[in-house]
Scaffold this motif. Structure first.
Motif, PDB file in Angstrom:
ATOM      1  N   LEU A 267     -15.617  31.187  38.685  1.00  0.00           N
ATOM      2  CA  LEU A 267     -16.999  31.613  38.471  1.00  0.00           C
ATOM      3  C   LEU A 267     -17.606  31.069  37.179  1.00  0.00           C
ATOM      4  CD1 LEU A 267     -16.630  35.347  39.576  1.00  0.00           C
ATOM      5  CD2 LEU A 267     -17.454  33.409  40.929  1.00  0.00           C
ATOM      6  N   CYS A 268     -16.769  30.614  36.247  1.00  0.00           N
ATOM      7  CA  CYS A 268     -17.266  30.047  34.988  1.00  0.00           C
ATOM      8  C   CYS A 268     -16.555  28.715  34.763  1.00  0.00           C
ATOM      9  CB  CYS A 268     -16.942  30.962  33.800  1.00  0.00           C
ATOM     10  SG  CYS A 268     -17.460  32.671  33.976  1.00  0.00           S
ATOM     11  N   ARG A 269     -17.244  27.807  34.116  1.00  0.00           N
ATOM     12  CA  ARG A 269     -16.585  26.563  33.693  1.00  0.00           C
ATOM     13  C   ARG A 269     -15.625  26.953  32.570  1.00  0.00           C
ATOM     14  NH1 ARG A 269     -20.144  22.833  35.914  1.00  0.00           N
ATOM     15  NH2 ARG A 269     -22.246  23.648  36.243  1.00  0.00           N
ATOM     16  N   THR A 270     -14.422  26.439  32.622  1.00  0.00           N
ATOM     17  CA  THR A 270     -13.424  26.917  31.663  1.00  0.00           C
ATOM     18  C   THR A 270     -12.676  25.759  31.013  1.00  0.00           C
ATOM     19  OG1 THR A 270     -13.162  28.884  33.044  1.00  0.00           O
ATOM     20  CG2 THR A 270     -11.501  28.527  31.369  1.00  0.00           C
ATOM     21  N   LYS A 271     -12.525  25.882  29.687  1.00  0.00           N
ATOM     22  CA  LYS A 271     -11.757  24.907  28.914  1.00  0.00           C
ATOM     23  C   LYS A 271     -10.521  25.617  28.367  1.00  0.00           C
ATOM     24  CE  LYS A 271     -12.655  21.536  25.193  1.00  0.00           C
ATOM     25  NZ  LYS A 271     -12.876  20.308  25.965  1.00  0.00           N
ATOM     26  N   ILE A 272      -9.364  25.039  28.622  1.00  0.00           N
ATOM     27  CA  ILE A 272      -8.094  25.664  28.230  1.00  0.00           C
ATOM     28  C   ILE A 272      -7.369  24.748  27.248  1.00  0.00           C
ATOM     29  CG2 ILE A 272      -5.803  26.348  29.097  1.00  0.00           C
ATOM     30  CD1 ILE A 272      -7.808  28.314  30.063  1.00  0.00           C
ATOM     31  N   PRO A 273      -7.018  25.266  26.071  1.00  0.00           N
ATOM     32  CA  PRO A 273      -6.337  24.411  25.096  1.00  0.00           C
ATOM     33  C   PRO A 273      -4.818  24.403  25.290  1.00  0.00           C
ATOM     34  CG  PRO A 273      -6.715  26.544  24.130  1.00  0.00           C
ATOM     35  CD  PRO A 273      -7.233  26.628  25.556  1.00  0.00           C
ATOM     36  N   PHE A 274      -4.182  23.513  24.586  1.00  0.00           N
ATOM     37  CA  PHE A 274      -2.728  23.565  24.413  1.00  0.00           C
ATOM     38  C   PHE A 274      -2.488  24.336  23.122  1.00  0.00           C
ATOM     39  CE2 PHE A 274       1.060  22.019  22.261  1.00  0.00           C
ATOM     40  CZ  PHE A 274       2.013  22.268  23.240  1.00  0.00           C
ATOM     41  N   HIS A 275      -1.573  25.300  23.174  1.00  0.00           N
ATOM     42  CA  HIS A 275      -1.348  26.151  22.003  1.00  0.00           C
ATOM     43  C   HIS A 275      -0.133  25.639  21.229  1.00  0.00           C
ATOM     44  CE1 HIS A 275      -1.835  30.328  20.266  1.00  0.00           C
ATOM     45  NE2 HIS A 275      -0.821  29.812  19.611  1.00  0.00           N
ATOM     46  N   PHE A 276      -0.374  25.129  20.029  1.00  0.00           N
ATOM     47  CA  PHE A 276       0.715  24.580  19.214  1.00  0.00           C
ATOM     48  C   PHE A 276       1.224  25.642  18.245  1.00  0.00           C
ATOM     49  CE2 PHE A 276       2.809  22.350  15.807  1.00  0.00           C
ATOM     50  CZ  PHE A 276       3.415  21.264  16.419  1.00  0.00           C
ATOM     51  N   LYS A 277       2.533  25.919  18.294  1.00  0.00           N
ATOM     52  CA  LYS A 277       3.142  26.919  17.405  1.00  0.00           C
ATOM     53  C   LYS A 277       3.957  26.225  16.319  1.00  0.00           C
ATOM     54  CE  LYS A 277       3.250  30.926  18.791  1.00  0.00           C
ATOM     55  NZ  LYS A 277       2.351  32.068  18.555  1.00  0.00           N
ATOM     56  N   ASN A 278       4.192  26.952  15.228  1.00  0.00           N
ATOM     57  CA  ASN A 278       4.821  26.324  14.060  1.00  0.00           C
ATOM     58  C   ASN A 278       6.262  25.853  14.283  1.00  0.00           C
ATOM     59  OD1 ASN A 278       5.928  28.862  14.134  1.00  0.00           O
ATOM     60  ND2 ASN A 278       5.162  29.528  12.129  1.00  0.00           N
TER      61      ASN A 278
END
Ligand SMILES: [Zn+2]
Length: 554
Positions: A267-278
């Motif tokens: 229902l919405c245009r969606t942008k999904i990131p890559f989550h970088f952890k330490n």
């Protein structure tokens, strides 16, 4: 003969956010795009036999809201939690928890959300003993509205195996009591993760962990997750949102959304990131590049790397340049060293990825700007639009660097102490009077040439952009002599439309209403410009249209 429109919205007070033609009365849509936007007579030329016409009843029509920082999966999962925002005092807490618990006799873990750090009082921290007095016999935990702290009763701590504490990574802490047992307060994800995990609630943190679900979900779990995601999207569409920039993510979330798109339920245009952890190594950024290459449509995209540099002010985990005003000798503990973060920034930037970093304290903001500067030096200056998220405190020397480096300031109008449901304390005491002028300094940053984009950080605060617009317009200084950081109505709307489009390199396609742009728009229950600032929250979306399709109708 002009082409026949699929849909016409007429009798509207349209704010196009396009400086060339700021106002219009009607809009014609065909094939998902806007084909005409003008006065009623001109637009009705596009009416054919099959054209659907919506009467906006004189209410405002705005570009669909672009939510530039939120957590879709976690927000959706919390829709059923006990909502404790605005609850203050032991008795009120007890009266909220007990009926919620008795209505859910089979829940393994009862979860509350939206808690203020000063829920009991500003000088009495919540302990497991308080919660035991309310609910001793069933596991209960509740999370702070910022999601950086959780408080749990003895049953929950015991069953999750952390009643006796546990060694954790920097910035995370199971607060211990004088009796040598966990006091009940759990600071940051590694501290409360065991509770969510033990009770099978860790799915709600999917994507925040940076990895993929292990083992891969069964067909039923997948369907359940997809339905949950869909519920979150419905909630957003109901609030006039047409685009989401999610701030946690992994491949699994993209797959869930792609599944919904296939079913016609995105229902919405969606942008999904890559989550970088330490704890990750730089080569994992190859995965971020692969996500960016695989998902790049106008409905579903990636191409961003999300990083946490610090925590939050209220639990003293935000990283400050100087000591906390109320805790001498303590400046917070960063999740990355400046050098480590700069390496990540250089590599992500080299790959052409956009970077967005949670940085709340002025020390974190500075280190992240330094990292972006290092990336520019190493890879050359490009239109990178890297972002700093939250910027709750900053310093005079860092303010101009946003414009110099082309870095976006991502700010949340509902978050300043005293705005909406957030109390003044303990945040103001943590920051200290001296730093108040450059705290949540939207106006100062904008005046210094920064692009300022607005968002809710849902479920940290309600997703409703209209509440955010109201909070931005109504912002008041905490004391006399402080700069006025409020935004005008038009600037606030731009923060949720024009600036959001810029933040995702889509200003040529959305954020404004004009021919050739995507037909993403929201019709409100009344004229927003004719509504008093204190009454803005009474406005409701009546129709949301995304890509020419009606995604919500009241
Ligand atoms: Zn967030």
């Amino acid at each position: 003969m002009p082409p026949s429109a699929d849909l016409i919205v007429e009798n509207a007070s349209i704010l196009t956010m396009d400086p060339d033609t700021p106002r219009a009365e009607a809009i014609a849509i065909k094939g998902g795009d806007i084909i005409a936007i003008a006065d009623r007579a001109r637009v009705l030329d596009y009416k054919g036999a099959g054209t659907r016409v919506i009467d906006a009843g004189g209410g405002s029509v705005l570009p669909g809201f672009i939510e530039a920082h939120m957590h879709l999966f976690g927000g959706a999962a919390e829709l059923d939690n006990l909502h404790l925002a605005g609850v203050h005092g032991f008795d009120a807490l007890r009266d909220a928890i007990r009926p919620y618990a008795s209505a859910r006799p089979n829940a393994r873990l009862l979860l509350g959300a939206g808690v203020d750090y000063s829920i009991l009082s500003s000088d009495e921290p919540v302990t497991r003993h308080h919660l035991d007095r309310i609910i001793p016999d069933r596991p209960f935990a509740m999370s702070a509205s910022d999601h950086h702290t959780m408080w749990a009763n003895t049953k929950a701590l015991e069953q999750a195996g952390i009643l006796h504490g546990r060694q954790l990574g920097p910035g995370n802490e199971i607060v211990m009591g004088a009796d040598g047992l966990a006091a009940g307060e759990l600071r940051e994800g590694e501290a409360f993760g065991p509770i969510l995990e033990h009770f099978g609630q860790n799915r709600t943190r999917l994507g925040l962990t940076g990895g993929e679900p292990e083992p891969y979900p069964s067909a039923e779990e997948l369907a359940a997750d997809r339905d949950l995601m869909h519920r979150g999207l419905q909630w957003c569409a109901q609030h006039g949102i047409t685009s989401i920039q999610n701030m946690d993510g992994n491949l699994y979330q993209l797959e869930l959304l792609a599944g919904l798109e296939e079913e016609g339920r995105l229902l919405c245009r969606t942008k999904i990131p890559f989550h970088f952890k330490n704890f990750m190594t730089l080569d994992i950024l190859e995965k971020a590049s692969r996500m960016a290459a695989a998902y790049k449509s106008e409905w579903l995209s990636s191409g961003m790397v999300k990083v946490f540099y610090d925590g939050v002010l209220d639990s003293w985990t935000a990283v400050m340049v100087d000591d906390y005003a109320d805790r001498p000798g303590w400046r917070g503990e960063p999740l990355f060293t400046p050098e480590h973060f700069a390496q990540v920034a250089v590599e992500a930037d080299r790959r052409g990825l956009q970077i967005a970093v949670h940085s709340i304290g002025d020390g974190a903001v500075r280190a992240v700007l330094d990292g972006y500067q290092a990336a520019q030096k190493a890879n050359g200056k490009r239109d990178s639009r890297h972002r700093v998220e939250h910027i709750e405190v900053t310093t005079p020397s860092d303010v101009p660097r946003f414009a110099e480096l082309g870095v976006i300031a991502s700010m949340q109008p509902p978050h300043p102490p005293g705005a909406m449901n957030f109390p003044l304390e303990p945040t103001l005491s943590r920051i200290g009077r001296e730093k108040w002028p450059l705290s949540y300094a939207w106006r100062t940053l904008k005046n210094a040439g920064a692009r300022v984009v607005f968002a809710s950080d849902w479920p940290v605060s309600p997703v409703d952009p209209i509440l955010g617009i109201q909070a931005a317009v109504m912002r008041k200084p905490w004391a006399e002599g402080l700069p006025d950081q409020s935004f005008s109505l038009h600037e606030s709307i731009a923060g949720y439309t024009v600036e959001g489009a810029y933040a995702e390199f889509m200003e040529h396609r959305k954020g404004r209403l004009k021919p050739g742009y995507m037909a993403d728009l929201v019709a409100l229950s009344a004229d927003i410009e004719a509504t008093a600032p204190e009454a803005l929250h009474t406005l409701r979306p009546v129709t949301t249209i995304c890509g020419g399709k009606i995604t919500y109708q009241a």
